[in-house]
Design a protein around this motif. Structure first.
Motif, PDB file in Angstrom:
ATOM      1  N   UNK A   1      -5.308  85.321  14.391  1.00  0.00           N
ATOM      2  CA  UNK A   1      -6.148  85.408  13.195  1.00  0.00           C
ATOM      3  C   UNK A   1      -7.601  85.428  13.643  1.00  0.00           C
ATOM      4  N   UNK A   2      -8.508  85.680  12.697  1.00  0.00           N
ATOM      5  CA  UNK A   2      -9.930  85.774  13.022  1.00  0.00           C
ATOM      6  C   UNK A   2     -10.374  84.550  13.824  1.00  0.00           C
ATOM      7  N   UNK A   3     -11.107  84.796  14.911  1.00  0.00           N
ATOM      8  CA  UNK A   3     -11.586  83.743  15.793  1.00  0.00           C
ATOM      9  C   UNK A   3     -10.710  83.511  17.008  1.00  0.00           C
ATOM     10  N   UNK A   4      -9.506  84.083  17.025  1.00  0.00           N
ATOM     11  CA  UNK A   4      -8.606  83.922  18.171  1.00  0.00           C
ATOM     12  C   UNK A   4      -8.921  84.947  19.255  1.00  0.00           C
ATOM     13  N   UNK A   5      -8.592  84.590  20.484  1.00  0.00           N
ATOM     14  CA  UNK A   5      -8.695  85.508  21.616  1.00  0.00           C
ATOM     15  C   UNK A   5      -7.357  85.513  22.347  1.00  0.00           C
ATOM     16  N   UNK A   6      -6.911  86.692  22.747  1.00  0.00           N
ATOM     17  CA  UNK A   6      -5.690  86.837  23.530  1.00  0.00           C
ATOM     18  C   UNK A   6      -6.043  87.506  24.840  1.00  0.00           C
ATOM     19  N   UNK A   7      -5.444  87.062  25.913  1.00  0.00           N
ATOM     20  CA  UNK A   7      -5.622  87.695  27.207  1.00  0.00           C
ATOM     21  C   UNK A   7      -4.400  88.554  27.479  1.00  0.00           C
ATOM     22  N   UNK A   8      -4.650  89.793  27.846  1.00  0.00           N
ATOM     23  CA  UNK A   8      -3.580  90.716  28.208  1.00  0.00           C
ATOM     24  C   UNK A   8      -3.662  90.913  29.720  1.00  0.00           C
ATOM     25  N   UNK A   9      -2.662  90.428  30.424  1.00  0.00           N
ATOM     26  CA  UNK A   9      -2.636  90.539  31.888  1.00  0.00           C
ATOM     27  C   UNK A   9      -2.402  91.992  32.303  1.00  0.00           C
ATOM     28  N   UNK A  10      -2.888  92.350  33.476  1.00  0.00           N
ATOM     29  CA  UNK A  10      -2.673  93.717  33.953  1.00  0.00           C
ATOM     30  C   UNK A  10      -1.174  93.979  34.105  1.00  0.00           C
ATOM     31  N   UNK A  11      -0.774  95.169  33.710  1.00  0.00           N
ATOM     32  CA  UNK A  11       0.627  95.557  33.787  1.00  0.00           C
ATOM     33  C   UNK A  11       1.482  95.101  32.609  1.00  0.00           C
ATOM     34  N   UNK A  12       0.922  94.301  31.713  1.00  0.00           N
ATOM     35  CA  UNK A  12       1.660  93.800  30.544  1.00  0.00           C
ATOM     36  C   UNK A  12       1.833  94.920  29.518  1.00  0.00           C
ATOM     37  N   UNK A  13       3.069  95.166  29.106  1.00  0.00           N
ATOM     38  CA  UNK A  13       3.326  96.116  28.028  1.00  0.00           C
ATOM     39  C   UNK A  13       3.156  95.351  26.715  1.00  0.00           C
ATOM     40  N   UNK A  14       2.269  95.852  25.861  1.00  0.00           N
ATOM     41  CA  UNK A  14       1.933  95.115  24.648  1.00  0.00           C
ATOM     42  C   UNK A  14       1.705  96.057  23.464  1.00  0.00           C
TER      43      UNK A  14
END
Length: 82
Positions: free
Chosen positions: A49-62
């Motif tokens: 939701x607004x204000x959240x941050x997600x980290x997407x690791x290299x190679x991650x299918x998302x």
């Protein structure tokens, strides 16, 4: 490793929109400016939701999903460019 530069852009997802499933070779940060939804990273669901941050690791299918049936979601994407 230390990043040499960061590419950034803003994405807007229409109500109930779904982004394309994808992956990239660089890590990324997905910062939610408006709205709520969820991501699926390598098969695991992450609500946001607004204000959240997600980290997407290299190679991650998302994939990104806007769960709001009436309003857009807006996110800032920052990708590490080594």
């Amino acid at each position: 490793n230390i990043t040499q530069s960061i590419e950034s852009h803003i994405e807007a997802y229409a109500p109930n929109a779904t982004g394309q499933k994808h992956g990239h070779l660089n890590s990324a940060v997905f910062y939610v400016l408006k709205g709520h939804g969820h991501d699926v990273h390598d098969g695991k669901r992450h609500d946001w939701e607004a204000g959240d941050a997600l980290i997407v690791e290299n190679g991650c299918v998302h994939q990104h999903f806007n769960d709001d049936p009436k309003d857009e979601s807006i996110v800032l994407i920052m990708i590490d460019l080594l």
